[in-house]
Design a protein around this motif. Sequence first.
Motif, PDB file in Angstrom:
ATOM      1  N   HIS A   1      24.520  52.681  -9.696  1.00  0.00           N
ATOM      2  CA  HIS A   1      24.014  51.732  -8.451  1.00  0.00           C
ATOM      3  C   HIS A   1      25.027  51.772  -7.413  1.00  0.00           C
ATOM      4  CE1 HIS A   1      20.342  50.673 -10.381  1.00  0.00           C
ATOM      5  NE2 HIS A   1      21.026  50.753 -11.420  1.00  0.00           N
ATOM      6  N   PHE A   2      26.256  51.652  -7.868  1.00  0.00           N
ATOM      7  CA  PHE A   2      27.459  51.562  -6.776  1.00  0.00           C
ATOM      8  C   PHE A   2      27.604  52.987  -6.155  1.00  0.00           C
ATOM      9  CE2 PHE A   2      29.137  48.246 -10.059  1.00  0.00           C
ATOM     10  CZ  PHE A   2      28.342  47.250  -9.430  1.00  0.00           C
ATOM     11  N   ASP A   3      27.723  53.924  -6.933  1.00  0.00           N
ATOM     12  CA  ASP A   3      27.668  55.212  -6.409  1.00  0.00           C
ATOM     13  C   ASP A   3      26.933  55.471  -5.322  1.00  0.00           C
ATOM     14  OD1 ASP A   3      29.772  55.746  -8.257  1.00  0.00           O
ATOM     15  OD2 ASP A   3      28.388  57.243  -9.524  1.00  0.00           O
ATOM     16  N   LYS A   4      25.568  55.256  -5.242  1.00  0.00           N
ATOM     17  CA  LYS A   4      24.692  55.441  -4.138  1.00  0.00           C
ATOM     18  C   LYS A   4      25.256  54.779  -2.647  1.00  0.00           C
ATOM     19  CE  LYS A   4      20.552  54.935  -7.007  1.00  0.00           C
ATOM     20  NZ  LYS A   4      19.372  54.247  -7.330  1.00  0.00           N
ATOM     21  N   PHE A   5      26.153  53.850  -3.019  1.00  0.00           N
ATOM     22  CA  PHE A   5      26.677  53.041  -1.709  1.00  0.00           C
ATOM     23  C   PHE A   5      28.256  53.362  -1.595  1.00  0.00           C
ATOM     24  CE2 PHE A   5      22.863  50.642  -2.806  1.00  0.00           C
ATOM     25  CZ  PHE A   5      22.314  50.628  -1.538  1.00  0.00           C
ATOM     26  N   ASN A   6      28.460  54.475  -2.297  1.00  0.00           N
ATOM     27  CA  ASN A   6      30.184  54.956  -2.107  1.00  0.00           C
ATOM     28  C   ASN A   6      30.950  53.786  -2.565  1.00  0.00           C
ATOM     29  OD1 ASN A   6      32.046  56.974  -2.099  1.00  0.00           O
ATOM     30  ND2 ASN A   6      32.131  56.546   0.234  1.00  0.00           N
ATOM     31  N   LEU A   7      30.825  53.077  -3.432  1.00  0.00           N
ATOM     32  CA  LEU A   7      31.458  51.736  -4.117  1.00  0.00           C
ATOM     33  C   LEU A   7      31.977  51.997  -5.336  1.00  0.00           C
ATOM     34  CD1 LEU A   7      29.680  48.787  -2.184  1.00  0.00           C
ATOM     35  CD2 LEU A   7      31.720  50.008  -1.514  1.00  0.00           C
TER      36      LEU A   7
ATOM     37  N   ASP B   1      44.591  37.473   6.261  1.00  0.00           N
ATOM     38  CA  ASP B   1      43.180  36.990   5.926  1.00  0.00           C
ATOM     39  C   ASP B   1      42.304  38.357   5.946  1.00  0.00           C
ATOM     40  OD1 ASP B   1      43.725  34.179   5.940  1.00  0.00           O
ATOM     41  OD2 ASP B   1      43.363  34.025   8.120  1.00  0.00           O
ATOM     42  N   ILE B   2      41.572  38.267   4.840  1.00  0.00           N
ATOM     43  CA  ILE B   2      40.681  39.430   4.523  1.00  0.00           C
ATOM     44  C   ILE B   2      39.347  38.636   4.827  1.00  0.00           C
ATOM     45  CG2 ILE B   2      39.749  41.134   3.236  1.00  0.00           C
ATOM     46  CD1 ILE B   2      42.707  41.226   3.393  1.00  0.00           C
ATOM     47  N   ARG B   3      38.420  39.364   5.918  1.00  0.00           N
ATOM     48  CA  ARG B   3      37.074  39.060   6.387  1.00  0.00           C
ATOM     49  C   ARG B   3      36.129  40.062   5.936  1.00  0.00           C
ATOM     50  NH1 ARG B   3      38.690  36.146  10.293  1.00  0.00           N
ATOM     51  NH2 ARG B   3      38.375  34.122   9.736  1.00  0.00           N
ATOM     52  N   ILE B   4      35.021  39.890   5.532  1.00  0.00           N
ATOM     53  CA  ILE B   4      33.792  40.878   5.365  1.00  0.00           C
ATOM     54  C   ILE B   4      33.139  41.336   6.717  1.00  0.00           C
ATOM     55  CG2 ILE B   4      32.116  39.206   4.926  1.00  0.00           C
ATOM     56  CD1 ILE B   4      30.942  41.341   2.669  1.00  0.00           C
ATOM     57  N   SER B   5      32.909  42.526   6.940  1.00  0.00           N
ATOM     58  CA  SER B   5      32.626  42.846   8.263  1.00  0.00           C
ATOM     59  C   SER B   5      30.945  42.771   8.194  1.00  0.00           C
ATOM     60  CB  SER B   5      32.997  44.373   8.504  1.00  0.00           C
ATOM     61  OG  SER B   5      32.182  45.309   7.649  1.00  0.00           O
ATOM     62  N   GLU B   6      30.434  42.813   9.202  1.00  0.00           N
ATOM     63  CA  GLU B   6      28.889  42.994   9.500  1.00  0.00           C
ATOM     64  C   GLU B   6      28.449  44.179   8.468  1.00  0.00           C
ATOM     65  OE1 GLU B   6      25.290  41.489  10.137  1.00  0.00           O
ATOM     66  OE2 GLU B   6      27.109  40.489  10.923  1.00  0.00           O
ATOM     67  N   GLN B   7      29.100  45.398   8.497  1.00  0.00           N
ATOM     68  CA  GLN B   7      28.797  46.523   7.882  1.00  0.00           C
ATOM     69  C   GLN B   7      28.716  46.410   6.441  1.00  0.00           C
ATOM     70  OE1 GLN B   7      30.661  50.039   8.939  1.00  0.00           O
ATOM     71  NE2 GLN B   7      30.024  51.281   7.557  1.00  0.00           N
ATOM     72  N   GLY B   8      29.743  45.370   5.909  1.00  0.00           N
ATOM     73  CA  GLY B   8      29.983  45.037   4.670  1.00  0.00           C
ATOM     74  C   GLY B   8      28.779  44.108   4.317  1.00  0.00           C
ATOM     75  N   LEU B   9      28.330  43.249   4.862  1.00  0.00           N
ATOM     76  CA  LEU B   9      27.186  42.620   4.701  1.00  0.00           C
ATOM     77  C   LEU B   9      26.016  43.232   4.640  1.00  0.00           C
ATOM     78  CD1 LEU B   9      28.141  39.376   7.100  1.00  0.00           C
ATOM     79  CD2 LEU B   9      28.206  39.197   4.511  1.00  0.00           C
ATOM     80  N   GLN B  10      25.716  44.388   5.532  1.00  0.00           N
ATOM     81  CA  GLN B  10      24.496  44.838   5.463  1.00  0.00           C
ATOM     82  C   GLN B  10      24.258  45.620   4.093  1.00  0.00           C
ATOM     83  OE1 GLN B  10      24.566  47.113   9.078  1.00  0.00           O
ATOM     84  NE2 GLN B  10      24.315  45.356  10.222  1.00  0.00           N
ATOM     85  N   ILE B  11      25.457  46.383   3.617  1.00  0.00           N
ATOM     86  CA  ILE B  11      25.616  46.989   2.453  1.00  0.00           C
ATOM     87  C   ILE B  11      25.067  46.354   1.421  1.00  0.00           C
ATOM     88  CG2 ILE B  11      26.933  48.024   0.776  1.00  0.00           C
ATOM     89  CD1 ILE B  11      27.979  50.066   2.882  1.00  0.00           C
ATOM     90  N   LEU B  12      25.911  44.985   1.416  1.00  0.00           N
ATOM     91  CA  LEU B  12      25.371  44.006   0.151  1.00  0.00           C
ATOM     92  C   LEU B  12      24.077  43.845   0.134  1.00  0.00           C
ATOM     93  CD1 LEU B  12      28.544  41.722  -0.251  1.00  0.00           C
ATOM     94  CD2 LEU B  12      27.835  43.767  -1.833  1.00  0.00           C
ATOM     95  N   SER B  13      23.451  43.448   1.512  1.00  0.00           N
ATOM     96  CA  SER B  13      21.945  43.052   1.420  1.00  0.00           C
ATOM     97  C   SER B  13      21.042  44.084   0.922  1.00  0.00           C
ATOM     98  CB  SER B  13      21.897  42.805   3.013  1.00  0.00           C
ATOM     99  OG  SER B  13      20.271  42.421   3.157  1.00  0.00           O
ATOM    100  N   LYS B  14      21.469  45.560   1.399  1.00  0.00           N
ATOM    101  CA  LYS B  14      20.706  46.644   0.861  1.00  0.00           C
ATOM    102  C   LYS B  14      20.698  46.723  -0.610  1.00  0.00           C
ATOM    103  CE  LYS B  14      21.271  49.725   5.071  1.00  0.00           C
ATOM    104  NZ  LYS B  14      22.124  50.599   5.469  1.00  0.00           N
TER     105      LYS B  14
ATOM    106  N   PHE C   1      18.635  46.665  -6.090  1.00  0.00           N
ATOM    107  CA  PHE C   1      18.970  46.433  -7.548  1.00  0.00           C
ATOM    108  C   PHE C   1      19.190  44.991  -7.805  1.00  0.00           C
ATOM    109  CE2 PHE C   1      21.887  46.068 -11.020  1.00  0.00           C
ATOM    110  CZ  PHE C   1      21.121  46.425 -12.156  1.00  0.00           C
ATOM    111  N   ARG C   2      18.512  44.303  -8.827  1.00  0.00           N
ATOM    112  CA  ARG C   2      18.763  42.795  -8.947  1.00  0.00           C
ATOM    113  C   ARG C   2      19.149  42.811 -10.581  1.00  0.00           C
ATOM    114  NH1 ARG C   2      15.315  38.529  -6.171  1.00  0.00           N
ATOM    115  NH2 ARG C   2      15.587  37.658  -8.491  1.00  0.00           N
ATOM    116  N   THR C   3      20.495  42.447 -10.915  1.00  0.00           N
ATOM    117  CA  THR C   3      20.858  42.444 -12.326  1.00  0.00           C
ATOM    118  C   THR C   3      19.674  41.410 -13.135  1.00  0.00           C
ATOM    119  OG1 THR C   3      22.994  42.258 -11.663  1.00  0.00           O
ATOM    120  CG2 THR C   3      22.611  41.732 -13.955  1.00  0.00           C
TER     121      THR C   3
END
Length: 149
Positions: free
Chosen positions: A37-43, A104-117, A122-124
């Motif tokens: 599941h992570f590989d699909k999002f290159n993570l 400080d480290i902050r999640i970007s809008e793109q990071g939020l979008q990937i997590l939303s997708k 996939f839900r554990t």
Amino acid sequence: MRIDDEIQSTNFEDNYHKAAINIAYTAGWLSNFFKCHFDKFNLTQQQFNILRILRGQYPNPATINLLKERMVDKMSDASRIVDRLIQKELVSRCTNNKDRRAVDIRISEQGLQILSKMDEEFRTKDFLKNNMSEEEAAALSDLLDKLRG
């Protein structure tokens, strides 16, 4: 499938040994399952973990030390993982206003979008409920907490 069948061995010293082998085997099995599941999002699993921590902090930033404290895999190099996430434009780094030495480290809008997708895809919970009831999942979680003492 039983651990005896999975590793094709019944040569355990006792049930404590068998449980330890089963936990280690299951950790690897889960890691491999989630990797798809992570590989699909290159993570990687560690990158995903940091993104989830940052989403939990959002809109507030996090420090590297906070990320290290909260990561599932305590052996990970949080700084290096953050560097990779910055390259992917999923997080940003800026100087802390109160302490110039801190970052400080902050999640970007793109990071939020990937997590939303990823949440949609996939839900554990959906995976686990195919193999155990919610009560069994709670009992397993309690036993693992007890193991860590």
